[in-house]
Scaffold this active site. Structure first.
Site, PDB file in Angstrom:
ATOM      1  N   SER A   1       1.334  -1.552  -0.307  1.00  0.00           N
ATOM      2  CA  SER A   1       0.440  -0.079   0.455  1.00  0.00           C
ATOM      3  C   SER A   1       0.942   1.586   0.408  1.00  0.00           C
ATOM      4  CB  SER A   1      -0.704  -0.021   1.335  1.00  0.00           C
ATOM      5  OG  SER A   1      -1.885   1.472   1.276  1.00  0.00           O
TER       6      SER A   1
ATOM      7  N   TYR B   1      -1.765  -0.098  10.532  1.00  0.00           N
ATOM      8  CA  TYR B   1      -2.010  -0.278   9.208  1.00  0.00           C
ATOM      9  C   TYR B   1      -0.529   0.128   8.068  1.00  0.00           C
ATOM     10  CZ  TYR B   1      -3.249  -0.896   4.727  1.00  0.00           C
ATOM     11  OH  TYR B   1      -4.094  -1.542   3.669  1.00  0.00           O
TER      12      TYR B   1
END
Length: 235
Positions: free
Chosen positions: A143, A156
């Site tokens: 990501s 995250y």
């Protein structure tokens, strides 16, 4: 004839979102696709969709990537059905509460188990056969949160930084073995993972096919070309 005719690909987290998009794109290029996720109903829907398009052979395997045994069984079934696996896409991911101040330890553990341990279990399960054949391609879906951290992405981002570190180190470990590694870092993609999160915003999002096209680009390069890192952001 598709670019991946005769190849076999495993895609984790294939029941929806980016995983489903990647599976569809790989199948459209002629690959046999092995769909792995926990939700069998969604997997079966995707299997029927791919078969209706006449894209290629499909195998669905209910898989929890946080279980090493499940992932090993996934690879075993894929190799039994299609003889060998050419592409392994570590796509399964969780994006939950990520502020350290939130104190949501259970959600942090879920992200660590899926986003980090799940990736490692996938790599560990597929590598022996790829090394034996001196051929194969591991795709890790990270990501842009693995490139930068915001005040709401701490945990995250940590898991996605880890995915990028694993990809970078593994690429060096596998130099000259014939096995390639590509890390793909998507920006905001229009999926249920994003729409159900507190990070959702009004900026135009990428479509799942945009990430799938990046996968196709990486896996269709000549054998001597290893595309190490792809970052895909919305404009």
């Amino acid at each position: 004839m598709g670019l991946l005719q005769g190849k076999t690909a495993i895609i984790t987290g294939a029941s929806s979102g980016i995983g489903a998009g990647i599976a569809n794109e790989l199948a459209s290029e002629g690959a046999n696709v092995v769909l792995a996720a926990r939700r069998t109903e969604k997997l079966n829907e995707l299997e029927n969709e791919i078969k209706e398009q006449g894209s290629g052979n499909v195998l669905t395997v209910q898989t929890d990537v946080t279980s090493r045994q499940d992932v090993e069984e996934l690879v075993k079934q894929a190799e039994t059905t299609f003889n060998h696996v050419d592409i392994f896409v570590n796509n399964a991911g969780q994006m939950l509460s990520s502020q350290v101040l939130s104190g949501k330890v259970d959600e942090w553990e879920q992200m660590i188990d899926v986003n980090i341990k799940g990736v490692l279990f996938g790599i560990n399960s597929i590598l022996p056969s790829m090394l034996e054949r001196s051929s194969g391609h591991i795709i890790n879906i990270a990501s842009v949160s693995g490139l930068e951290v915001t005040k709401v992405s701490t945990v995250y981002s940590a898991t996605k930084f880890a995915v990028r570190a694993i990809s970078t180190g593994l690429e060096k470990e596998l130099a000259k073995t014939g096995v390639r590694v590509t890390n793909i870092s998507p920006g905001m993609v229009d999926t249920s993972l994003v729409s159900g999160s507190s990070w959702n915003n009004e900026r135009k999002k990428l479509e799942t096919k945009d990430i799938a096209k990046a996968v196709i680009y990486a896996v269709t390069q000549p054998d001597y070309v290893n595309v190490n890192e792809i970052t895909v952001r919305p404009v």
